[in-house]
Design an enzyme around this catalytic site. Structure first.
Site, PDB file in Angstrom:
ATOM      1  N   LYS A  69      -6.153   9.174   1.173  1.00 35.21           N
ATOM      2  CA  LYS A  69      -7.280  10.177   0.729  1.00 35.21           C
ATOM      3  C   LYS A  69      -7.202  11.512   1.414  1.00 35.21           C
ATOM      4  CE  LYS A  69      -9.911   6.859  -1.690  1.00 35.21           C
ATOM      5  NZ  LYS A  69      -9.194   5.681  -1.645  1.00 35.21           N
TER       6      LYS A  69
HETATM    7  C1  LIG Z   1      -8.788   4.558  -2.493  1.00 38.74           C
HETATM    8  C2  LIG Z   1      -7.909   3.790  -2.098  1.00 38.74           C
HETATM    9  C3  LIG Z   1      -7.277   3.262  -2.944  1.00 38.74           C
HETATM   10  C4  LIG Z   1      -7.389   2.945  -4.379  1.00 38.74           C
HETATM   11  O1  LIG Z   1      -7.280   4.387  -4.820  1.00 38.74           O
HETATM   12  P1  LIG Z   1      -7.718   4.781  -6.213  1.00 38.74           P
HETATM   13  O2  LIG Z   1      -7.384   6.234  -6.490  1.00 38.74           O
HETATM   14  O3  LIG Z   1      -9.327   4.606  -6.152  1.00 38.74           O
HETATM   15  O4  LIG Z   1      -7.205   3.791  -7.486  1.00 38.74           O
HETATM   16  C5  LIG Z   1      -6.303   2.148  -2.581  1.00 38.74           C
HETATM   17  N1  LIG Z   1      -6.182   1.852  -1.223  1.00 38.74           N
HETATM   18  C6  LIG Z   1      -6.665   2.566  -0.402  1.00 38.74           C
HETATM   19  C7  LIG Z   1      -6.287   2.503   1.044  1.00 38.74           C
HETATM   20  C8  LIG Z   1      -7.763   3.638  -0.533  1.00 38.74           C
HETATM   21  O5  LIG Z   1      -8.234   4.264   0.342  1.00 38.74           O
END
Ligand SMILES: *Cc1c(COP(=O)(O)O)cnc(C)c1O
Length: 496
Positions: A141
């Protein structure tokens, strides 16, 4: 919209220079339209500050910008930052001078601990892991959030405005958002998370910052409850306008835009455009994999996009049956994927229906009133043309962490393991490298790692430091009125 005087591109030398100075190669400016068809088309900065469209839909570019084969080939050997400027430039539609965009990108990725930002690691003859977790909160993120906060800050200060960010997190978004927005002058951030359903490391990342503009709220409910409350607040237009609500969840287009970049850097590193690649993506809200779809639409030669889910498998079931039906959420070792409605899937639906907003509206109505909808055969067929999906249960997640470590010494976090497991099971062309996206550092999930391999990964220094800091959090019931009241009473915007 005005063109800024010259495009003085900050990137010196190389093929990027040819692309500096404006818009799409055919001269068009990207406007954004809503998947529900009833909100005004907006330019980049308005979409950035708005998040969810006023008709409840999600914004997408009216037209996908495309790179030629030569342009893609020209990205070889460029830094992550230079590629990021090239990829994001057409999406900002001339609203941000190149030099400013380049400065924002450079500053954003200076917070990362690895100089190539998202390095690739080989774990098999044709298998690679793309590490997206070298940012300040050890989660992918950060890649988008560090850019988003700087873009928003710039847009707000140019407009002399304040904003209130209200977001929902199943774990990683919250920490990354708070880390990116803490201490910003013009922005207050309110982050909702499901009480007891995020890891200790994730919780501390949200509850230890001391800045007055940070408000962390534990909701007595699930992530979907949190997300529904955020949606309800955004759909309350007077409230939304009074507080200048802005979204930073992956419904915000600017986040998806920033995530397109690493598909390009990784594919080019492995030989694109001469070589085609595939991706396996640990999927929750469908933002990350939608960025892969966008990269493909922009001309990147991608063979398969594998949707990897844990037992919260609405997307895998939909690939199998053509029916999208939400069920109860189960808590797993990969909590950032513990959701049953994938908001960004609406963006893909818009594409699968031939950008038919009426059809999207009727499907989304069915989802609200009946808890699901069915794709037509044509839509389902189109979906299966580009995507695969695989579900991995809890035992298989731990077994994958174990096998991978035994075979290569590589320690994957549980989210990454779900995608490694999917990549192993899906039908593949041997000449097409499979790149598995690694979305979190294993140290964020020590309990699962210990269960899998009997030891825990070394703890990064930031995590150790947070362990000793006092935590600050407000617990609220699963009640939108209580949340609205709390936000109104604390936000600086709208006090006027
Ligand atoms: C947010 C997240 C995901 C999922 O990603 P999306 O874009 O919501 O599909 C997968 N793994 C981790 C560690 C995340 O923080």
């Amino acid at each position: 919209m005005s063109f800024l005087p010259d495009g003085g591109c900050a990137i010196v030398g190389g093929p990027l220079q040819a692309a500096c100075g404006g818009t799409l190669s055919d001269g068009t400016i990207v406007k954004y339209i809503s998947t529900r068809g009833a909100a005004p088309a907006l330019g980049f900065e308005d979409v950035l500050l708005t998040g969810l469209a006023r008709d409840g839909g999600l914004y997408l570019p009216e037209k996908w910008p495309e790179l030629t084969r030569e342009e893609i080939a020209g990205l070889a050997g460029k830094s992550y930052q230079d590629v990021a400027v090239r990829i994001m430039k057409p999406y900002v539609g001339g609203e941000i001078p190149d030099a400013d965009l380049a400065a924002i990108i450079t500053d954003a990725y200076a917070t990362f601990r690895h100089r190539v930002v998202t390095p690739l690691v080989q774990v098999g003859p044709s298998d690679w892991i793309l590490e997206l977790f070298h940012g300040p909160t050890l989660a992918f993120k950060d890649v988008a959030m560090q850019v988003l906060s700087r873009l928003m800050d710039r847009a707000l200060s140019r407009r002399g405005r304040n904003a209130t960010i209200v977001g929902a997190t199943s774990g990683d978004t919250g920490g990354a958002a708070i880390e990116a927005f803490r201490g910003r002058d013009a922005i207050d951030i309110f982050m909702l998370f499901p009480e007891g359903r995020v890891s200790d490391v994730q919780r501390r990342q949200m509850t230890t910052p001391t800045e007055a503009n940070v408000h962390t709220i534990a909701i007595q409910g699930t992530f979907d409850d949190c997300q529904n409350m955020v949606k309800a607040l955004f759909n309350d237009l007077p409230f939304r306008d009074r507080l200048g609500l802005a979204g930073v969840n992956s419904i915000n287009w600017a986040r998806l835009m920033a995530q397109i970049v690493y598909y390009f850097t990784s594919a080019v590193a492995l030989g694109a455009p001469s070589r085609t690649v595939s991706y396996s993506v640990p999927t929750g809200n469908f933002g990350d994999i939608l960025a892969g779809y966008a990269a493909k639409r922009m001309g990147l030669p991608i063979d398969r996009l594998v949707i990897a889910t844990n037992v919260n498998d609405i997307l895998t079931r939909m690939l199998e049956t053509g029916r999208y039906e939400s069920r109860e959420v189960a808590a797993t070792f990969s909590p950032s994927m513990d959701i049953q409605i994938s908001s960004n899937f609406e963006r893909l639906l818009f594409e699968l229906t031939g950008r038919h907003a009426d059809r999207v509206n009727s499907l989304m109505r069915d989802l609200t009133t009946r808890g699901g909808f069915a794709l037509t055969q044509g839509e389902h067929g189109q979906l299966k043309e580009g995507f695969d999906a695989e579900r991995t249960d809890e035992a298989a997640t731990l077994a994958t962490i174990r096998d991978l470590e035994a075979a290569t010494g590589y320690l994957a976090d549980p989210h990454t393991a779900v995608a490694v497991s999917a990549a192993r099971r899906v039908a593949r062309r041997p000449d097409v490298p499979m790149i598995t996206l690694s979305t979190a550092h294993p140290a964020k999930f020590p309990d699962a790692i210990r269960r899998a391999v009997g030891h825990v990964p070394p703890e990064p220094e930031t995590v150790t430091r947070q362990r000793t800091l006092p935590e600050r959090v407000t617990v609220l019931p699963n009640d939108v009125a209580a949340v609205a009241q709390f936000v109104s009473s604390r936000a600086r915007a709208g006090r006027g």
